[in-house]
Design an enzyme around this catalytic site. Structure first.
Site, mmCIF file in Angstrom:
data_model
loop_
_atom_site.group_PDB
_atom_site.id
_atom_site.type_symbol
_atom_site.label_atom_id
_atom_site.label_comp_id
_atom_site.label_asym_id
_atom_site.label_seq_id
_atom_site.Cartn_x
_atom_site.Cartn_y
_atom_site.Cartn_z
ATOM 1 N N ARG A 70 0.753 -1.248 0.052
ATOM 2 C CA ARG A 70 0.059 0.112 -0.038
ATOM 3 C C ARG A 70 1.063 1.161 0.099
ATOM 4 O O ARG A 70 1.602 1.553 0.943
ATOM 5 C CB ARG A 70 -0.969 0.069 1.183
ATOM 6 C CG ARG A 70 -1.907 -1.054 1.230
ATOM 7 C CD ARG A 70 -2.770 -1.074 -0.050
ATOM 8 N NE ARG A 70 -3.883 -1.924 -0.014
ATOM 9 C CZ ARG A 70 -4.878 -2.149 -1.053
ATOM 10 N NH1 ARG A 70 -4.731 -1.372 -2.101
ATOM 11 N NH2 ARG A 70 -5.822 -3.036 -0.875
ATOM 12 N N ALA A 82 -10.579 -7.273 -0.518
ATOM 13 C CA ALA A 82 -11.398 -6.078 -0.551
ATOM 14 C C ALA A 82 -11.563 -5.414 -1.799
ATOM 15 O O ALA A 82 -10.579 -5.533 -2.755
ATOM 16 C CB ALA A 82 -11.090 -5.088 0.493
ATOM 17 N N GLU A 99 -14.901 -9.506 -5.659
ATOM 18 C CA GLU A 99 -13.674 -9.346 -5.244
ATOM 19 C C GLU A 99 -12.771 -10.838 -4.415
ATOM 20 O O GLU A 99 -11.810 -10.895 -4.645
ATOM 21 C CB GLU A 99 -13.740 -8.269 -4.121
ATOM 22 C CG GLU A 99 -13.797 -6.869 -4.662
ATOM 23 C CD GLU A 99 -12.635 -6.420 -5.647
ATOM 24 O OE1 GLU A 99 -11.531 -6.745 -5.456
ATOM 25 O OE2 GLU A 99 -13.080 -5.417 -6.218
ATOM 26 N N GLU A 103 -9.388 -11.851 -6.078
ATOM 27 C CA GLU A 103 -8.035 -11.812 -5.266
ATOM 28 C C GLU A 103 -7.715 -13.088 -4.540
ATOM 29 O O GLU A 103 -6.753 -13.027 -4.029
ATOM 30 C CB GLU A 103 -8.508 -10.646 -4.151
ATOM 31 C CG GLU A 103 -8.698 -9.367 -4.729
ATOM 32 C CD GLU A 103 -8.442 -8.422 -3.554
ATOM 33 O OE1 GLU A 103 -8.463 -8.843 -2.502
ATOM 34 O OE2 GLU A 103 -8.482 -7.158 -4.196
ATOM 35 N N GLU A 149 -1.177 -6.004 -6.931
ATOM 36 C CA GLU A 149 -1.972 -7.246 -6.725
ATOM 37 C C GLU A 149 -1.021 -8.400 -7.188
ATOM 38 O O GLU A 149 -1.270 -9.661 -7.039
ATOM 39 C CB GLU A 149 -3.340 -7.308 -7.409
ATOM 40 C CG GLU A 149 -4.445 -6.400 -6.659
ATOM 41 C CD GLU A 149 -5.822 -6.463 -6.990
ATOM 42 O OE1 GLU A 149 -5.807 -6.948 -8.122
ATOM 43 O OE2 GLU A 149 -6.668 -6.007 -6.491
#
Length: 209
Positions: A70, A82, A99, A103, A149
């Site tokens: 992040r 998320a 999601e 993910e 990601e």
């Protein structure tokens, strides 16, 4: 002032002007003038789409976590799956299902709402709904991931270990903190606090009109 009910109260002030001052890649910054207490005030805030987060719990009471970079905090943090509510007309439940698939390559047969919360009401209008997903199984497809990601780590952690990490502030992602504390409380109350996956969410629905 005497408070007779522990409930947040919607109380929209009359907005006299609203200006988009920055249009970003993911979200915008808006400046509003509004009437409050006999005065006209001006406030700038991040205009956010809203988001969903998923606490995925398996039959062994393990929670699925993702470790992802992040940039604003320059940290690879542990967090639940998320994503943004940025698809026109998409329901929060469908967004959460999407999601989890994108993910974690997982689907779930059992969905409930754990909690709704606002992230920083003094500086943005972001609202987040945290879901509980159970009865999990693989989708059978590997989703192509890009950007931050592309190298994220996925791991299953015992719920008690995640709670310990939250209480020791070793993990600080807000959806993880809110989600696992709500999950622990729900479990201790025989799941009586869980809400249907399509439970009303006025803070989000009112913004969509």
């Amino acid at each position: 002032m005497i408070v007779d009910e522990l409930t947040d109260t919607p109380d929209p002030a009359r907005v006299t002007s609203s200006e988009l001052v920055f249009h970003g890649h993911v979200w915008d910054v808006r400046s509003d003038e509004f009437e409050y207490g006999g005065s006209t005030l001006r406030r700038d805030y991040v205009d956010h789409t809203g988001a969903v987060a998923i606490i995925a719990l398996d039959e062994r009471d393990r929670v699925l976590l993702i470790k992802q970079y992040r940039h604003p905090i320059r940290t690879r943090e542990w967090e639940p799956p998320a994503g943004l509510l940025d698809e026109p007309g998409e329901s929060p439940l469908h967004a959460a299902q999407r999601e989890l698939s994108e993910e974690a390559d997982l689907k779930a047969d059992e969905w409930h709402v754990l909690s709704d919360y606002v992230t920083s009401p003094g500086g943005n209008n972001e609202v987040i709904r945290v879901f509980l997903a159970r009865s999990l199984s693989p989708t059978g497809e590997a989703f192509a991931r890009e950007g931050e990601e592309a190298d994220m780590e996925l791991a299953w952690h015992p719920l008690e270990d995640v709670l310990d990490a939250v209480l020791a502030s070793r993990v600080q992602n807000p959806s993880l903190v809110v989600g696992v504390l709500a999950l622990d409380a729900a479990r201790r109350r025989d799941w009586s606090t869980l809400r249907p996956a399509d439970a009303p969410w006025p803070a989000f629905e009112d913004r969509r009109g």
